[in-house]
Design a protein around this motif. Sequence first.
Motif, short mmCIF file in Angstrom:
data_model
loop_
_atom_site.label_atom_id
_atom_site.label_comp_id
_atom_site.label_asym_id
_atom_site.label_seq_id
_atom_site.Cartn_x
_atom_site.Cartn_y
_atom_site.Cartn_z
N GLY A 1 0.79 -1.23 0.00
CA GLY A 1 0.00 0.00 0.00
C GLY A 1 0.82 1.27 0.00
O GLY A 1 0.27 2.37 -0.14
N LEU A 2 2.12 1.17 0.16
CA LEU A 2 2.97 2.36 0.24
C LEU A 2 3.17 3.01 -1.12
O LEU A 2 3.25 2.34 -2.15
CB LEU A 2 4.33 2.00 0.82
CG LEU A 2 4.41 1.65 2.31
CD1 LEU A 2 5.83 1.26 2.67
CD2 LEU A 2 3.95 2.82 3.16
N GLU A 3 3.29 4.36 -1.11
CA GLU A 3 3.65 5.12 -2.29
C GLU A 3 4.83 6.01 -1.94
O GLU A 3 5.00 6.42 -0.78
CB GLU A 3 2.46 5.96 -2.78
CG GLU A 3 1.29 5.12 -3.26
CD GLU A 3 0.13 5.98 -3.73
OE1 GLU A 3 0.28 7.21 -3.77
OE2 GLU A 3 -0.92 5.41 -4.06
N PHE A 4 5.63 6.35 -2.95
CA PHE A 4 6.89 7.06 -2.71
C PHE A 4 7.07 8.19 -3.73
O PHE A 4 6.68 8.06 -4.89
CB PHE A 4 8.08 6.10 -2.81
CG PHE A 4 7.95 4.87 -1.94
CD1 PHE A 4 8.48 4.84 -0.67
CD2 PHE A 4 7.27 3.75 -2.41
CE1 PHE A 4 8.36 3.71 0.12
CE2 PHE A 4 7.14 2.61 -1.63
CZ PHE A 4 7.68 2.59 -0.36
N SER A 5 7.71 9.27 -3.26
CA SER A 5 8.00 10.40 -4.13
C SER A 5 9.45 10.81 -3.99
O SER A 5 10.02 10.80 -2.88
CB SER A 5 7.11 11.60 -3.78
OG SER A 5 5.74 11.29 -3.91
N LEU A 6 10.06 11.17 -5.10
CA LEU A 6 11.40 11.76 -5.14
C LEU A 6 11.26 13.12 -5.80
O LEU A 6 10.89 13.22 -6.97
CB LEU A 6 12.36 10.88 -5.93
CG LEU A 6 12.64 9.48 -5.35
CD1 LEU A 6 12.91 8.49 -6.47
CD2 LEU A 6 13.82 9.53 -4.39
N ILE A 7 11.54 14.19 -5.04
CA ILE A 7 11.39 15.56 -5.56
C ILE A 7 12.78 16.16 -5.76
O ILE A 7 13.58 16.16 -4.83
CB ILE A 7 10.61 16.46 -4.59
CG1 ILE A 7 9.30 15.80 -4.17
CG2 ILE A 7 10.34 17.81 -5.22
CD1 ILE A 7 8.58 16.56 -3.07
N GLY A 8 13.06 16.67 -6.95
CA GLY A 8 14.33 17.34 -7.14
C GLY A 8 14.89 17.18 -8.52
O GLY A 8 14.18 16.92 -9.50
N SER A 9 16.20 17.33 -8.61
CA SER A 9 16.92 17.18 -9.87
C SER A 9 18.37 16.85 -9.55
O SER A 9 18.81 16.97 -8.42
CB SER A 9 16.84 18.46 -10.70
OG SER A 9 17.53 19.52 -10.05
N GLY A 10 19.10 16.43 -10.57
CA GLY A 10 20.50 16.09 -10.38
C GLY A 10 20.95 15.03 -11.36
O GLY A 10 20.14 14.44 -12.09
N LYS A 11 22.25 14.77 -11.37
CA LYS A 11 22.84 13.90 -12.38
C LYS A 11 22.39 12.45 -12.29
O LYS A 11 22.53 11.70 -13.26
CB LYS A 11 24.36 13.98 -12.30
CG LYS A 11 24.97 13.48 -11.00
CD LYS A 11 26.48 13.65 -11.03
CE LYS A 11 27.12 13.12 -9.76
NZ LYS A 11 28.60 13.26 -9.78
N GLU A 12 21.85 12.03 -11.15
CA GLU A 12 21.41 10.64 -11.00
C GLU A 12 19.94 10.44 -11.39
O GLU A 12 19.42 9.32 -11.28
CB GLU A 12 21.62 10.17 -9.55
CG GLU A 12 23.06 10.14 -9.09
CD GLU A 12 23.92 9.17 -9.89
OE1 GLU A 12 23.37 8.12 -10.32
OE2 GLU A 12 25.11 9.45 -10.09
N LYS A 13 19.30 11.48 -11.86
CA LYS A 13 17.86 11.38 -12.14
C LYS A 13 17.54 10.28 -13.15
O LYS A 13 16.64 9.46 -12.93
CB LYS A 13 17.32 12.72 -12.64
CG LYS A 13 15.84 12.70 -12.93
CD LYS A 13 15.32 14.06 -13.37
CE LYS A 13 13.82 14.01 -13.64
NZ LYS A 13 13.29 15.33 -14.04
N SER A 14 18.26 10.24 -14.26
CA SER A 14 17.97 9.24 -15.30
C SER A 14 18.25 7.82 -14.79
O SER A 14 17.51 6.89 -15.11
CB SER A 14 18.80 9.51 -16.55
OG SER A 14 20.18 9.47 -16.28
N ASN A 15 19.30 7.66 -13.98
CA ASN A 15 19.59 6.33 -13.42
C ASN A 15 18.49 5.88 -12.47
O ASN A 15 18.10 4.70 -12.46
CB ASN A 15 20.93 6.36 -12.68
CG ASN A 15 22.11 6.57 -13.60
OD1 ASN A 15 22.05 6.21 -14.78
ND2 ASN A 15 23.19 7.12 -13.09
#
Length: 401
Positions: A210-224
Amino acid sequence: MRLLFIMFDGKNFLGGPTVNITRLLPVLLKRNYEIDVLCFYINSHPNADYLNTKGIKCHFRQQSLMSYKSVPWILKKIEEINPDIFIPDVSTQGLIAGKWLTIKGVKVINTLRGNDDLNWGKAIFFSRQGKWQSSAIVCVNEFLENKLKTKLNIEIPTIVIPSGVLKSNHISNQLTENIRIVYSGRFVNNPKNVDKILDLFLKLAKENLGLEFSLIGSGKEKSNLQSRIDELGYDERIKIYRLLKDEEYKEFLSKHHIIVLLSDHEGTPGAIMDGMSCGLVPVVSNTDGIEKLVINNENGFVVDHKTNAPFKKVMELLKNDDLRIEFSKNAIDHISKRYSIDICANQWERLLGDLQVKRHHRFKRPIFYKLPKKSNLLKEHLTASNINIFKYRLKQILGWE
């Protein structure tokens, strides 16, 4: 009193010092300070544009860490603006320029924002290097101030002023059935360990459907990060979001319940303060100085990110609604009493008053000056050959630069 700050800016720029400036300066402006900002930017300057809309005059230049290029421009703008107090913040070139201000009675304030080589090199060089010495230094937490005094035995004034946070009009509902967990910050592994954040999210997702997750931001690892999420089939439950600001940011945070940060080092992390102001419960790594912000077992959990502790503590929060509600209320209360932007502005006013500005003449930039030699302490002081410096100064004389 006229204040001059330096900030760095760019598209999707997520630097803590810049966020702090965009929050602090409008408050100081309302307290009748005259404020200018020198903005070094890459490609664009959205944060400085925002300050312009608030009535703060910004002056722009493309970012360069070559001191022979940046220092002359800084001195030129200082001569035009004629400030009483100069706050270069994290700008090494600004602190270098400060040498010629202090001998003319202009106060120069350094900042120590993190427990890393870049911050410590700047703190050491401009706190005990004689002619390069600043007038005062602001530390963002007590740990850094104590270490500074022990390490350097300095005589210049020090004060602890954390980055301030705006009060939130949006508060998390900790009794909802669907729990959401968030990370907000730069997508880098040094020092943020964003890969570990995703590892944690994936492990939690497998444990609790049931868990949901968010990553907010930017940076060089975004595509990975996105590639790993897609490959493992979690794109519906773990989502990456663009940078958000002000009310939109707080409203989005308030739809979550737990905020996680597993950095190797921090000052006073703005993302955690913002989350706590919305009633999110923090689970953070035990970096030096964090204990004043996140009080373990009272308003969140402080853990060793090199162990399984982050997973265990998040699971403990998931299983105990009463604990989340208690920590959430404590987090809001703690931020409002110690880390509000108004409290931080009060501390800045105290420092500005203590510096006792006494000036009678306008600042005039020097015709001839020497920059410091290359130093292992100054990670962002880049030098050049004498011939390149000569060519650059000739261009300035001829008006080509």
